[in-house]
Structures are given as structure tokens and as C-alpha cells.
Write a protein that holds these residues in place. Sequence first.
Motif, PDB file in Angstrom:
ATOM      1  N   ASN A   1       0.829  -1.204   0.000  1.00 32.17           N
ATOM      2  CA  ASN A   1       0.000   0.000   0.000  1.00 32.17           C
ATOM      3  C   ASN A   1       0.865   1.257   0.000  1.00 32.17           C
ATOM      4  OD1 ASN A   1       0.876   0.282   2.677  1.00 32.17           O
ATOM      5  ND2 ASN A   1      -1.117   0.932   3.382  1.00 32.17           N
ATOM      6  N   GLU A   2       0.180   2.395  -0.134  1.00 27.79           N
ATOM      7  CA  GLU A   2       0.811   3.703  -0.015  1.00 27.79           C
ATOM      8  C   GLU A   2       0.029   4.498   1.011  1.00 27.79           C
ATOM      9  OE1 GLU A   2       1.536   5.948  -3.569  1.00 27.79           O
ATOM     10  OE2 GLU A   2       2.721   4.345  -4.465  1.00 27.79           O
ATOM     11  N   GLY A   3       0.729   5.337   1.735  1.00 28.66           N
ATOM     12  CA  GLY A   3       0.071   6.179   2.725  1.00 28.66           C
ATOM     13  C   GLY A   3       1.078   7.001   3.502  1.00 28.66           C
ATOM     14  N   TRP A   4       0.560   7.840   4.368  1.00 28.30           N
ATOM     15  CA  TRP A   4       1.418   8.676   5.197  1.00 28.30           C
ATOM     16  C   TRP A   4       2.054   7.831   6.293  1.00 28.30           C
ATOM     17  CZ3 TRP A   4       2.918  13.000   3.311  1.00 28.30           C
ATOM     18  CH2 TRP A   4       2.092  13.748   2.490  1.00 28.30           C
ATOM     19  N   ARG A   5       3.329   8.041   6.514  1.00 31.49           N
ATOM     20  CA  ARG A   5       4.063   7.402   7.598  1.00 31.49           C
ATOM     21  C   ARG A   5       4.780   8.493   8.378  1.00 31.49           C
ATOM     22  NH1 ARG A   5       1.008   4.403   6.002  1.00 31.49           N
ATOM     23  NH2 ARG A   5       1.244   2.275   5.315  1.00 31.49           N
ATOM     24  N   VAL A   6       5.345   8.118   9.515  1.00 34.03           N
ATOM     25  CA  VAL A   6       5.942   9.100  10.422  1.00 34.03           C
ATOM     26  C   VAL A   6       7.406   8.746  10.687  1.00 34.03           C
ATOM     27  CG1 VAL A   6       5.752  10.190  12.685  1.00 34.03           C
ATOM     28  CG2 VAL A   6       3.688   9.419  11.499  1.00 34.03           C
ATOM     29  N   ARG A   7       8.286   9.753  10.554  1.00 31.44           N
ATOM     30  CA  ARG A   7       9.710   9.582  10.856  1.00 31.44           C
ATOM     31  C   ARG A   7       9.923   9.721  12.367  1.00 31.44           C
ATOM     32  NH1 ARG A   7      11.629  10.248   5.575  1.00 31.44           N
ATOM     33  NH2 ARG A   7      10.705  11.978   4.440  1.00 31.44           N
ATOM     34  N   ALA A   8      11.111   9.423  12.805  1.00 32.11           N
ATOM     35  CA  ALA A   8      11.457   9.511  14.226  1.00 32.11           C
ATOM     36  C   ALA A   8      11.229  10.923  14.774  1.00 32.11           C
ATOM     37  CB  ALA A   8      12.911   9.094  14.451  1.00 32.11           C
TER      38      ALA A   8
ATOM     39  N   THR B   1      10.153  -0.286   2.447  1.00 34.73           N
ATOM     40  CA  THR B   1       9.456   0.997   2.347  1.00 34.73           C
ATOM     41  C   THR B   1      10.288   1.950   1.495  1.00 34.73           C
ATOM     42  OG1 THR B   1       8.489   0.718   4.541  1.00 34.73           O
ATOM     43  CG2 THR B   1       8.527   2.955   3.660  1.00 34.73           C
ATOM     44  N   ARG B   2       9.598   2.691   0.636  1.00 33.54           N
ATOM     45  CA  ARG B   2      10.270   3.722  -0.163  1.00 33.54           C
ATOM     46  C   ARG B   2       9.577   5.050   0.078  1.00 33.54           C
ATOM     47  NH1 ARG B   2      11.572   4.042  -6.591  1.00 33.54           N
ATOM     48  NH2 ARG B   2      13.175   5.627  -6.350  1.00 33.54           N
ATOM     49  N   ASP B   3      10.368   6.085   0.289  1.00 33.11           N
ATOM     50  CA  ASP B   3       9.852   7.438   0.476  1.00 33.11           C
ATOM     51  C   ASP B   3       9.451   7.994  -0.886  1.00 33.11           C
ATOM     52  OD1 ASP B   3       9.388  10.140   0.930  1.00 33.11           O
ATOM     53  OD2 ASP B   3      11.168  10.432   2.159  1.00 33.11           O
ATOM     54  N   MET B   4       8.154   8.248  -1.048  1.00 31.28           N
ATOM     55  CA  MET B   4       7.610   8.721  -2.319  1.00 31.28           C
ATOM     56  C   MET B   4       7.140  10.174  -2.228  1.00 31.28           C
ATOM     57  SD  MET B   4       7.980   5.978  -4.105  1.00 31.28           S
ATOM     58  CE  MET B   4       6.955   6.127  -5.552  1.00 31.28           C
ATOM     59  N   THR B   5       7.524  10.878  -1.176  1.00 33.30           N
ATOM     60  CA  THR B   5       7.038  12.236  -0.932  1.00 33.30           C
ATOM     61  C   THR B   5       7.343  13.168  -2.094  1.00 33.30           C
ATOM     62  OG1 THR B   5       7.460  11.848   1.417  1.00 33.30           O
ATOM     63  CG2 THR B   5       7.024  14.125   0.746  1.00 33.30           C
ATOM     64  N   GLU B   6       8.578  13.163  -2.550  1.00 40.69           N
ATOM     65  CA  GLU B   6       8.984  14.070  -3.630  1.00 40.69           C
ATOM     66  C   GLU B   6       8.238  13.740  -4.923  1.00 40.69           C
ATOM     67  OE1 GLU B   6      13.043  14.850  -6.045  1.00 40.69           O
ATOM     68  OE2 GLU B   6      13.215  14.930  -3.862  1.00 40.69           O
ATOM     69  N   ARG B   7       8.145  12.463  -5.227  1.00 40.02           N
ATOM     70  CA  ARG B   7       7.430  12.050  -6.443  1.00 40.02           C
ATOM     71  C   ARG B   7       5.964  12.458  -6.368  1.00 40.02           C
ATOM     72  NH1 ARG B   7       6.696   5.869  -8.524  1.00 40.02           N
ATOM     73  NH2 ARG B   7       5.027   6.316  -9.974  1.00 40.02           N
ATOM     74  N   ARG B   8       5.363  12.277  -5.204  1.00 35.88           N
ATOM     75  CA  ARG B   8       3.951  12.639  -5.034  1.00 35.88           C
ATOM     76  C   ARG B   8       3.760  14.147  -5.225  1.00 35.88           C
ATOM     77  NH1 ARG B   8      -0.047  13.305  -0.495  1.00 35.88           N
ATOM     78  NH2 ARG B   8      -1.909  12.289  -1.254  1.00 35.88           N
ATOM     79  N   ALA B   9       4.681  14.949  -4.706  1.00 36.12           N
ATOM     80  CA  ALA B   9       4.594  16.406  -4.855  1.00 36.12           C
ATOM     81  C   ALA B   9       4.709  16.805  -6.328  1.00 36.12           C
ATOM     82  CB  ALA B   9       5.680  17.086  -4.033  1.00 36.12           C
ATOM     83  N   ILE B  10       5.615  16.156  -7.051  1.00 32.99           N
ATOM     84  CA  ILE B  10       5.786  16.451  -8.482  1.00 32.99           C
ATOM     85  C   ILE B  10       4.521  16.063  -9.252  1.00 32.99           C
ATOM     86  CG2 ILE B  10       7.048  15.747 -10.560  1.00 32.99           C
ATOM     87  CD1 ILE B  10       9.564  15.598  -8.719  1.00 32.99           C
ATOM     88  N   GLU B  11       3.943  14.907  -8.926  1.00 34.51           N
ATOM     89  CA  GLU B  11       2.706  14.483  -9.594  1.00 34.51           C
ATOM     90  C   GLU B  11       1.571  15.460  -9.298  1.00 34.51           C
ATOM     91  OE1 GLU B  11       2.216  10.494  -8.140  1.00 34.51           O
ATOM     92  OE2 GLU B  11       3.583   9.658  -9.636  1.00 34.51           O
TER      93      GLU B  11
ATOM     94  N   GLY C   1       8.903  12.930  13.935  1.00 32.50           N
ATOM     95  CA  GLY C   1       7.493  13.287  13.856  1.00 32.50           C
ATOM     96  C   GLY C   1       7.047  13.770  12.489  1.00 32.50           C
ATOM     97  N   GLU C   2       7.990  14.000  11.584  1.00 32.45           N
ATOM     98  CA  GLU C   2       7.655  14.468  10.229  1.00 32.45           C
ATOM     99  C   GLU C   2       6.948  13.356   9.463  1.00 32.45           C
ATOM    100  OE1 GLU C   2      10.235  15.195   6.179  1.00 32.45           O
ATOM    101  OE2 GLU C   2      11.134  15.819   8.076  1.00 32.45           O
ATOM    102  N   ARG C   3       5.922  13.736   8.713  1.00 35.01           N
ATOM    103  CA  ARG C   3       5.205  12.776   7.876  1.00 35.01           C
ATOM    104  C   ARG C   3       5.851  12.692   6.503  1.00 35.01           C
ATOM    105  NH1 ARG C   3      -1.184  12.623   8.837  1.00 35.01           N
ATOM    106  NH2 ARG C   3      -1.166  12.647  11.092  1.00 35.01           N
ATOM    107  N   PHE C   4       5.780  11.506   5.905  1.00 34.27           N
ATOM    108  CA  PHE C   4       6.246  11.313   4.536  1.00 34.27           C
ATOM    109  C   PHE C   4       5.332  10.308   3.859  1.00 34.27           C
ATOM    110  CE2 PHE C   4       8.319   7.974   6.881  1.00 34.27           C
ATOM    111  CZ  PHE C   4       8.506   6.915   6.006  1.00 34.27           C
ATOM    112  N   TRP C   5       5.223  10.426   2.526  1.00 35.14           N
ATOM    113  CA  TRP C   5       4.372   9.532   1.753  1.00 35.14           C
ATOM    114  C   TRP C   5       5.192   8.292   1.408  1.00 35.14           C
ATOM    115  CZ3 TRP C   5      -0.654   9.497   1.224  1.00 35.14           C
ATOM    116  CH2 TRP C   5      -1.237   8.660   0.271  1.00 35.14           C
ATOM    117  N   ALA C   6       4.697   7.116   1.780  1.00 31.52           N
ATOM    118  CA  ALA C   6       5.469   5.891   1.635  1.00 31.52           C
ATOM    119  C   ALA C   6       4.751   4.861   0.785  1.00 31.52           C
ATOM    120  CB  ALA C   6       5.746   5.292   3.007  1.00 31.52           C
ATOM    121  N   HIS C   7       5.535   4.136   0.016  1.00 28.03           N
ATOM    122  CA  HIS C   7       5.061   2.935  -0.656  1.00 28.03           C
ATOM    123  C   HIS C   7       5.689   1.777   0.108  1.00 28.03           C
ATOM    124  CE1 HIS C   7       5.334  -0.342  -3.700  1.00 28.03           C
ATOM    125  NE2 HIS C   7       4.067  -0.014  -3.807  1.00 28.03           N
TER     126      HIS C   7
END
Length: 166
Positions: free
Chosen positions: A91-98, A126-136, A100-106
Motif C-alpha cells: 500500500n501507499e500512505g502517510w508514515r511518520v519519521r522519528a 518501504t520507499r519514500d515517495m514524498t517528492e514524487r507525489r509532490a511532483i505528480e 514526527g515528520e510525515r512522509f508519503w510511503a510505498h
Amino acid sequence: MKDSDSKDDVLRQSERQFSLLVSGVTDYAIFMLDPDGRVISWNPGARRIKGYSAEEIIGRHFSQFYTEEDRRAGMPDRALEGARRHGRYENEGWRVRANGERFWAHSIIDAINDDDGGLIGFAKITRDMTERRAIEEQLRQAQKMEAIGQLTGGVAHDFNNLLIII
């Protein structure tokens, strides 16, 4: 005895190569979970993406990577159950870094079974897809603006034609 020594050497070499491979990957978080969802291994990519050192995270439940909303909704349990039942959960969805920052993950969770089919744990990637999601999202916005521009241009052209007739 020599034949088994040779097989043991080959196995050790294979395990070493696999360990080096996983350690060398930094664009993906690759780690293992026990059958209950506690982290039992952690690669450098996981540290880079999620922000936890191996010492901080090993032994803790993977649900802490989920947002509070997703934890309340039971997402971590559903993910493990999906992998347990079907062999894989993706799946893809928001995840949380240590921090507290959120990132979009696959994310992919694969069930790992022993030779008898018994569950021994899970492999998680897990792959951080935040940048790709922002570009899309920027591309979608640009396409909307272009469509609005074309519509506005068409309306203006039609209106101009009406004014010419008048």
C-alpha cells in the motif's frame, strides 16, 4: 566432512553477500519483523528514511511508523494480517519519521515462512515517495490550469464572435 565444510562455506559466503547487499541499499528501508510485528533487523536505508538508529528501533513494534489516525483505525494490524493471509501486503500512505515528520510511503510486507509453512516473520520494504507525489500533484495542477486556460480561451473566442455579429 569436506563436502559439508564446502557447503557451509558457500552458505556463509551467500549470507555475507546478502548482508552486504541489504546494507548497501539506502533508497529503500529494508527490515525484518517478528510474527508479532516487532522490528528485528534494520538496514542503513531504514535509518535514512525513517530516522531511527538500529539501537533505537530493534525490539519496538512497527506500528509507530504509522500516523496516529492510522493506528487508531487498525492499519498496522490489517497490514500484518493481509501479509499473513495472502503472503504479501502492499500500500501507499502517510508514515511518520522519528522526528514526527510525515512522509508519503510505498510499503510492501511479505510473509516469511519456514519449510513447513509456519510463519517466522515478515520482510518489510518501504520507499519514500514524498517528492514524487509532490511532483505528480504539481503536474495535475498544471494540467488543470491548462484546461481552464483552454476553456477560457474558447469562451472568449465565442464571445468575441458574438460581439462581431452584434
